[in-house]
Design a protein around this motif. Structure first.
Motif: not given
Length: 110
Positions: A14-24, A55-59, A71-78, A85-88
């Motif tokens: 998880i820590r290795a996922v770069p800023r601005g990118q996401v992973a499942g 944690w927010h980079r994991i979807l 929900s608060p978590g949904w709003l915070e993650q977005g 810079g992620v298009n949500v």
């Protein structure tokens, strides 16, 4: 170096996922050497209290935020993803294809 536990490997992936990118969740499980253990990734994420963990980079595999909509978590993650810079759109992100991953870029035949 001692062997890392499954949870430590998941957190490192998880820590290795770069800023601005996401992973499942499944991609993180594979990167941690635990293919098929996406639910374990979700459990580890739910149990950690590390404020530095991205944690927010994991979807979900379909690019959706896993928290209930609005929900608060949904709003915070977005919000966190947008700040990077992620298009949500409506709680969903376009997930990278496997061939767009850093590993694929480095190791695919030329």
């Amino acid at each position: 170096m001692p062997d890392l536990s499954a949870a430590e490997r998941i957190l490192a992936a998880i820590r290795a996922v770069p800023r601005g990118q996401v992973a499942g969740y499944g991609m993180i499980a594979r990167r941690a050497g635990l293919p098929g253990r996406a639910r374990m990734v979700a459990r580890v994420l739910g149990q950690t209290d590390d404020p530095q963990l991205p944690w927010h980079r994991i979807l979900r595999s379909d690019g959706r935020i896993a928290f209930p909509k609005d929900s608060p978590g949904w709003l915070e993650q977005g919000q966190r993803l947008r700040a990077e810079g992620v298009n949500v759109r409506d709680g969903r992100v376009r997930m990278p294809k496997d061939d767009e991953s850093l590993d694929a870029a480095l190791w695919r035949p030329r």
